[in-house]
Structure formats: structure tokens, C-alpha cells
Design a protein around this motif. Structure first.
Motif, PDB file in Angstrom:
ATOM      1  N   CYS A 382      34.939 -30.071   9.378  1.00  0.00           N
ATOM      2  CA  CYS A 382      35.408 -30.057   7.990  1.00  0.00           C
ATOM      3  C   CYS A 382      36.683 -29.229   7.956  1.00  0.00           C
ATOM      4  CB  CYS A 382      34.350 -29.421   7.091  1.00  0.00           C
ATOM      5  SG  CYS A 382      34.983 -29.003   5.451  1.00  0.00           S
ATOM      6  N   CYS A 385      36.143 -25.955   5.157  1.00  0.00           N
ATOM      7  CA  CYS A 385      35.342 -24.741   5.399  1.00  0.00           C
ATOM      8  C   CYS A 385      35.080 -24.484   6.880  1.00  0.00           C
ATOM      9  CB  CYS A 385      34.006 -24.823   4.649  1.00  0.00           C
ATOM     10  SG  CYS A 385      32.810 -25.922   5.440  1.00  0.00           S
ATOM     11  N   TRP A 387      33.137 -26.301   8.865  1.00  0.00           N
ATOM     12  CA  TRP A 387      31.833 -26.796   9.333  1.00  0.00           C
ATOM     13  C   TRP A 387      32.025 -27.657  10.587  1.00  0.00           C
ATOM     14  CZ3 TRP A 387      30.471 -32.017   9.653  1.00  0.00           C
ATOM     15  CH2 TRP A 387      29.123 -32.274  10.006  1.00  0.00           C
ATOM     16  N   CYS A 422      31.188 -33.021   3.715  1.00  0.00           N
ATOM     17  CA  CYS A 422      30.764 -31.817   4.434  1.00  0.00           C
ATOM     18  C   CYS A 422      29.449 -31.304   3.857  1.00  0.00           C
ATOM     19  CB  CYS A 422      31.835 -30.740   4.328  1.00  0.00           C
ATOM     20  SG  CYS A 422      31.270 -29.160   4.980  1.00  0.00           S
ATOM     21  N   CYS A 425      30.291 -27.633   2.145  1.00  0.00           N
ATOM     22  CA  CYS A 425      31.145 -27.414   0.974  1.00  0.00           C
ATOM     23  C   CYS A 425      31.408 -28.686   0.169  1.00  0.00           C
ATOM     24  CB  CYS A 425      32.474 -26.780   1.392  1.00  0.00           C
ATOM     25  SG  CYS A 425      33.601 -27.932   2.202  1.00  0.00           S
ATOM     26  N   ASN A 427      33.349 -31.120   0.793  1.00  0.00           N
ATOM     27  CA  ASN A 427      34.666 -31.712   1.067  1.00  0.00           C
ATOM     28  C   ASN A 427      34.505 -33.102   1.693  1.00  0.00           C
ATOM     29  OD1 ASN A 427      37.248 -32.267   2.013  1.00  0.00           O
ATOM     30  ND2 ASN A 427      37.095 -30.805   3.704  1.00  0.00           N
TER      31      ASN A 427
HETATM   32 ZN    ZN Z   1      33.174 -27.964   4.506  1.00  0.00          ZN
END
Ligand code: ZN
Ligand code: ADP
Ligand code: ZN
Length: 667
Positions: A382, A385, A387, A422, A425, A427
Motif C-alpha cells: 500500500c 500506509c 501495508w 488496503c 487504511c 487506500n
Molecule cells: Zn494502507
């Protein structure tokens, strides 16, 4: 006291027991003896056992001793030699004898005979007999001088002779093996030869070469990919002496071969010869030991011998023979490096490699692109964030496979659809980073419009026979560019490949594994060996960020000797194998702390022994969590192999007696 006719039988079973179990011989007393299979009660179960001796006395209370349920008299006993060999393997790798010997028996013998067993056995014997039918014998090319010298070095009879056959790819090593087997069978038509190969994928090709050459000899294959019935009948054919040649992967080193007189280990450097679970053996090392115990010659063949074998040859313990040229007189390919700092790759491919591929296919020649990673991309990230797609059960990234739109863990098999956004978050911009075979296939299709691209990896060849079909398409010229993992690197005799691309060699240059450079060198030479076999001028292009690395300088000159000399000097000064024998104690537990604590305790026990080996700190394993289990390791080393063996035996005995009743088991 042990006696041939005592009332007690010592039986090993496939269970973690330090000693054989004692049973009363029971009925069919005349059948009982060392090497005979049987069925015995263990607790409330009936399991397969193998008799390793009879005795007159026992220290156990006689009334507690149960009788053998059934002796399997229908199958000839395993030989004394085979029992000694499996016992050696068990001792050497600190594993219960039964878990080596009984585990090596075929499916037919591993399940206690039921009512239909006699019919099954009959079928297995018949199936094994049918293997004999071969095509007409095919003509062998006349050997060149070096090949002849190598064949002559293999004695038809006359004891243990270990030979390291160092031959560049395509130098005709296989011809040497075939000729050595031919001479053996000419001398003694009843003799048996064992030919080990690293991968199942290589058996069909070699099998047809053997069949064509030895029309009158029964040839059987033994590997883990066989259905139970086939494996049983192949095992029986070997055990009953009907098979003259046994071709197999590492597990075949344990085949019962009463008339074994020659062993060949092809691609002896290959890591596939090491077993990773159960008894952790090296089939190559065991093959050498088996040949020694039998007093038979063994040929270890490779273009890039394992440094352990090379050291043995340099020190004169193995006879070294060389095939320095390709048999067909084809030149070796030209190895060139593409500096990734200057040429930015797109989708894994640099411009110079793309151009070379286009030129090759335009000439109607074939190319092979090697990448040692399957799937589409090794990880999904991601960008908001940070991830990362991680397997929830292992300490590794889960790879993205575009073919099914899922994340896959290549270590434990965990799989789930790739999330749309994600998971942390929300996203929507999550991206697959890096390349695997699937993405490279896509890149190549876009970069080389009109070319026929074929991908070969474990995913594309799951169905039985699909790998053979794909390889046949390459041989038939129905493919322009072949992209794949090590599955395409080994052994194959592609005739029209004139370009090999190596996409990501660097991971292994920066690896923590001290064997990584050796593996990289072997892999690149191995894939390079697929190019120019029929005499076409050929090139190997390696993309790397480290073009100045000495490994590449040696590779470009095809200088195995120089590479091996440097590596062995490094190993010697760093106190590493083969100069310093090492063993790894591993611990698996529900938490990393528990695994480390177990090893710390083991270290204390080990250091208290009279002649302790050097014990390093317990550390998490490189793959610290696998399928939900935490793993830690501790290195033990001693300057002499024998001293290390003695230490390990005492240490493991200590660990077992220290074992808490309901705590972790020591295996
Ligand atoms: Zn994320
Ligand atoms: P390796 O096992 O070393 O890779 P192979 O035995 O498969 O090599 O031989 C490579 C190719 O060369 C094969 O096509 C084989 O038929 C051919 N070959 C081997 N020995 C000879 C020889 N003495 N004369 C001509 N061709 C040979
Ligand atoms: Zn996993």
C-alpha cells in the motif's frame, strides 16, 4: 545374547523410538528373521515392522511381550547390506532406525496386508514385469577421448572407486554413465545400476534415453510423484532383482537392490539431493557411503560440483575426471553482463535484453528467460500506509498470482483473494511490486509482439504430464521464448536455444546463506548450458547491479576451477564447511521465546558434556515462522566430523532424557 533362532524378534517401526521393539516370534516361526517385514501391535494399532534380529533373551518381563501378528513371507527379506546401510544412515543423521528403514518401504508394505493383499501383490509384480518392453536399441555415438577415459576409470568389478566427473554442460556426461552401465551389464546381465537425478522433471527424458539404449533391460523409476501402485511395483522390481536399472530421485538411494554394482549421481551438486523433512539426509553423501559399504564404484557428475565434492577430489579422495569440451564441438555461449544501474528495467526487462530477444526470435531461433521466482509479483504494498502482503502464518511475503487473482504463500500454501483496497487504511492504490514468472511473461508478450511465449513453472505444470507437454512444445519449435524457473534450467537438451536471459541474479549475491554464491554460479552455468547446444553461436545476458563481483568474472570465463579455489579459500579462512563440520539444532514452538529458551537449555546441557562442540548463540531461523510455528536454530561445530558425531549422539541422548513429560519432543 542374540541368536538366529531365538524366541524373540527385534522389530523396528516407523515411530520415534530410540531402540527396536521386542516381540515374541509367534506363529510362522520359520519365516522370522532379519530383513523380514511383518505386522506388529503397537498400543492398539497394527503397524508395519521390519525385523532386524532375533534373540534368545530379553530384559523385559516375558509376560508383557506380545507376539508378531503376521510375518510377510511373500516378499523376500531385505538384505543384510541394506539393513546395515539404513542403520548407518539412521545413526549418521541421528534419526530412529525404523523411521529410516520402514519409511523407505513402498506403500504396498507400509500398510498392513488386508484381505485383498495377495491380489495387489500379484498385480504389482505383473506391472513391474511389463516395464521390460523397450524400443529397438538406439546407436550410441562413438565416445571421444575424454569420455573413453572416464568410462575406463569405472571398474566393472573391483571395489569402491569414487569418481567425480567434472564435465561442462553438454560435454557428454550422460553418455559416460550409459557406457559404464553398458559395460557392467555386459559383464554381468544380472547386475543392477542405480542412477540418481535431482528432479522428477528430468526422469522422463532420461528414461526414454535409457529405454532406447537398453532394450533388453528392465528399467524402473522411483520418485515421490508416482502413484502408490506404480511406486510399489517399481520398488518390487528392484528388490526382486528384475530391474537392471533404477532411475530415481533422492529417495531412491534407499531402494533395495540386492545386486547393486554401480551408482551414478547426476548433477551431484544439486540442493534437491538434500531432504528437508523427516530424516535430513543428503542422498549424494549417502550414495557415496552405500557404494563404499558395497565395494562398488560411484560416479558423481556435474558441471559445477558441490564444493564438498570438489574438496574431496582436490585432496585425492575422489578420482577427478574431466570433460572440458562440449561433445558436439559446439562452442560455449558468450556471457555478457547488463548493468542494472545504467539500464533501468521495465517490468523486469532491460532494453539490451529486449533487443537481443527480438533479434533472436527474428532469426527464428529460440530464447530462454530465467527468473527464480514464480507468481506475478513477490509482494503487494500500500503506497499510503506501507501495508505489505504478509502470510499470516509465516514470516514471509505472500506473492501475488494474477492467474487466480490471489495472494499465495509459497511456503505453507496459504491463499486468499487479493484485497481490493488496503486492509489497514482502505487506500485503493495497492500495487504488486517486483517480478515473478507471470509478470515477466506479460512483459515479454508486450515487448515482443507476435512471438510465442511459454511459461514453465510449478504453477503452469500442476497437472501430471503438463510439464512434458510444454517441454515437447519447445523441442518441436512451437515456442519462441520460454520463461521459467529452475525447472527450465536443468538438464534439458534444447536444440534451437541461442539466447539465455537471467533476469535477477542479485538476490543470491546478497544472501545470508554461505552457499548462495555457489548456488548462483551453478544456476547461471546450468541455464547457460541450455544455449547453443547444436552449434548456433549463442549468448547469455545476465542483468545485475553488481557487474564487478568476482563471481561474474569467473562465470564469464566458465572458470569453475578458479571460482571453486576462491570459494574454498574463503571457507577455509572463515572456518566453514567442508573444513569445519557443522550441525544445526533447530527448535519449533508456539512462540519464538519458547524455541529460543529450549535451545539455550540445550546449550547449557551441551557445554556440560565432556568434550563439547562449539555451540553458537540460539537465533531465529531465516524463515522464523512457518505455517504458524516459530523456528529457531543453533549451530554446533567441531574440527573433526567424528568428534561432532560423538558429541551429537551424547547431546541428543541428554536432551531426550531431559525432555519434560508434556513439553516439546526431541526428534
Ligand atoms: Zn494502507
Ligand atoms: P551432458 O550430460 O554432459 O549434458 P549429454 O550426454 O546429454 O551431455 O550429451 C550432450 C549432447 O551431445 C547429446 O545430444 C549427446 O547425444 C551428444 N553427445 C554426447 N557424446 C557424444 C559424442 N561422443 N559424439 C557426439 N555427440 C555426443
Ligand atoms: Zn505461509
Amino acid at each position: 545374547m542374540s541368536g538366529d533362532r531365538g524366541p524373540f524378534a527385534e522389530i523396528v517401526v516407523d515411530l520415534p523410538l530410540a531402540q527396536p521393539l521386542t516381540y515374541r516370534v509367534g506363529e510362522d516361526e520359520h519365516l522370522a528373521g532379519p530383513g523380514v517385514c511383518c505386522v506388529v501391535p503397537v498400543g492398539r494399532r497394527q503397524v508395519t515392522g521390519l525385523c532386524v534380529g532375533r534373540s534368545d533373551e530379553t530384559s523385559l518381563a516375558e509376560e508383557k511381550i506380545r507376539p508378531v501378528t503376521r510375518w510377510v513371507g511373500e516378499i523376500a527379506p531385505l538384505s543384510e547390506a541394506w539393513l546395515s546401510f539404513t542403520r548407518f544412515a539412521a545413526d549418521y543423521y541421528q534419526h530412529p532406525w525404523g523411521q529410516v528403514a520402514v519409511a523407505a518401504l513402498p506403500p504396498l508394505l507400509r500398510t498392513p496386508p488386508g484381505p485383498r493383499w495377495a491380489a495387489t501383490l500379484k498385480r504389482a509384480r505383473r506391472a513391474g514385469a511389463a516395464e521390460t518392453a523397450g524400443a529397438g536399441a538406439s546407436a550410441a555415438p562413438p565416445l571421444n577421448r575424454e569420455q573413453q577415459l572416464a568410462v575406463d576409470a569405472v571398474p566393472v568389478s573391483g571395489g569402491f572407486v569414487p569418481i567425480l566427473l567434472h564435465g561442462v554442460t553438454g560435454s557428454g556426461k550422460t553418455e559416460v554413465y550409459l557406457n559404464a552401465i553398458e559395460r557392467l551389464l555386459a559383464d554381468d546381465p544380472q547386475a543392477q545400476a542405480l542412477l540418481l537425478v535431482p528432479e522428477i522433471g528430468l526422469t522422463p527424458q532420461l528414461q526414454s534415453r535409457l529405454r532406447a539404449r537398453f532394450a533388453a533391460t528392465s528399467i524402473v523409476c522411483l520418485h515421490s510423484g508416482l502413484p502408490d501402485a506404480e511406486r510399489s511395483s517399481a520398488w518390487l522390481a528392484a528388490h526382486e532383482g528384475r530391474a537392471g536399472i533404477v532411475l530415481g530421485t533422492r529417495l531412491a538411494v534407499f531402494a533395495s537392490l540386492p545386486r547393486l554394482r554401480l551408482i551414478v549421481v547426476d548433477e551431484e551438486h544439486d540442493p534437491s539431493y538434500k531432504a528437508g523433512d523427516g530424516v535430513r539426509y543428503s542422498a549424494r553423501d549417502l550414495a557415496v557411503k552405500r557404494a563404499q559399504m558395497l565395494g562398488a564404484p560411484i560416479v558423481l557428475g556435474s558441471a559445477t560440483p558441490a564444493l564438498e565434492s570438489w574438496a574431496q577430489a582436490i585432496q585425492g579422495r575422489y578420482r577427478l575426471l574431466r570433460l572440458p569440451r562440449r561433445a558436439s564441438d559446439a562452442a560455449q555461449p558468450q556471457v555478457e553482463l547488463i548493468d542494472l544501474r545504467q539500464h533501468k528495467p521495465a517490468g523486469g526487462l532491460t532494453e539490451p535484453l529486449r533487443t537481443a530477444l527480438a533479434d533472436t526470435t527474428a532469426r527464428g531461433e529460440q530464447a530462454l528467460v530465467f527468473i527464480n521466482r514464480r507468481g506475478y509479483a513477490p509482494v503487494v504494498v500500500c503506497d499510503s500506509c506501507g501495508w505489505l502482503s504478509v502470510c499470516p502464518q509465516c514470516a514471509v511475503f505472500a506473492a501475488f498470482h494474477k492467474t487466480d487473482g490471489a495472494l499465495h504463500c509459497h511456503h505453507c500454501g496459504w491463499r486468499r483473494p487479493v484485497p481490493r483496497a488496503c486492509p489497514t487504511c482502505g487506500n485503493q492504490n495497492i500495487a504488486a511490486v517486483g517480478q515473478g514468472t507471470q509478470r515477466l511473461e506479460e512483459t515479454l508478450s508486450a515487448a515482443l509482439p507476435g512471438s510465442r511465449i511459454l511459461r514453465i513453472d510449478r504453477d503452469s505444470t500442476r497437472r501430471r504430464g503438463s510439464a512434458d507437454a510444454a517441454l515437447a512444445a519447445v523441442h518441436a519449435g512451437d515456442t519462441d521464448v520460454l520463461v521459467g524457473t529452475q525447472m527450465i534450467a536443468k538438464g534439458h537438451d534444447f536444440q534451437r536455444v541461442s539466447l539465455v536471459g537471467v533476469v535477477n541474479a542479485d538476490a543470491q549475491l546478497v544472501s545470508h546463506d554461505f552457499r548462495a554464491p555457489e548456488r548462483l554460479f551453478a544456476t547461471v552455468l546450468q541455464v547457460a548450458g541450455r544455449a547453443g547446444r547444436s552449434g548456433l553461436p549463442s549468448r547469455v545476458l545476465v542483468q545485475t547491479r553488481f557487474p564487478d563481483h568476482p563471481l561474474f568474472a569467473a562465470l564469464r570465463r566458465f572458470d569453475y576451477d578458479g571460482f571453486a579455489r576462491d570459494q574454498l579459500a574463503d571457507r577455509k579462512s572463515a572456518g566453514m564447511p567442508p573444513y569445519m563440520p557443522q550441525a544445526l539444532l533447530t527448535a519449533q514452538a508456539r512462540t519464538l521465546e519458547a524455541a529460543l529458551a529450549f535451545l539455550a537449555r540445550a546449550r547449557t546441557l551441551g557445554r556440560a558434556l565432556p568434550e563439547p562442540a562449539r555451540l553458537y548463540d540460539p537465533v531465529p531461523m531465516p524463515l522464523a515462522r512457518l505455517a504458524g510455528v516459530f523456528r529457531a536454530q543453533m549451530l554446533a561445530e567441531a574440527p573433526r566430523r567424528r568428534a561432532l558425531q560423538v558429541f551429537l549422539r551424547e547431546w541428543l541422548a541428554q536432551l531426550r532424557s531431559d525432555e519434560p513429560r508434556d513439553g516439546p519432543r526431541v526428534r
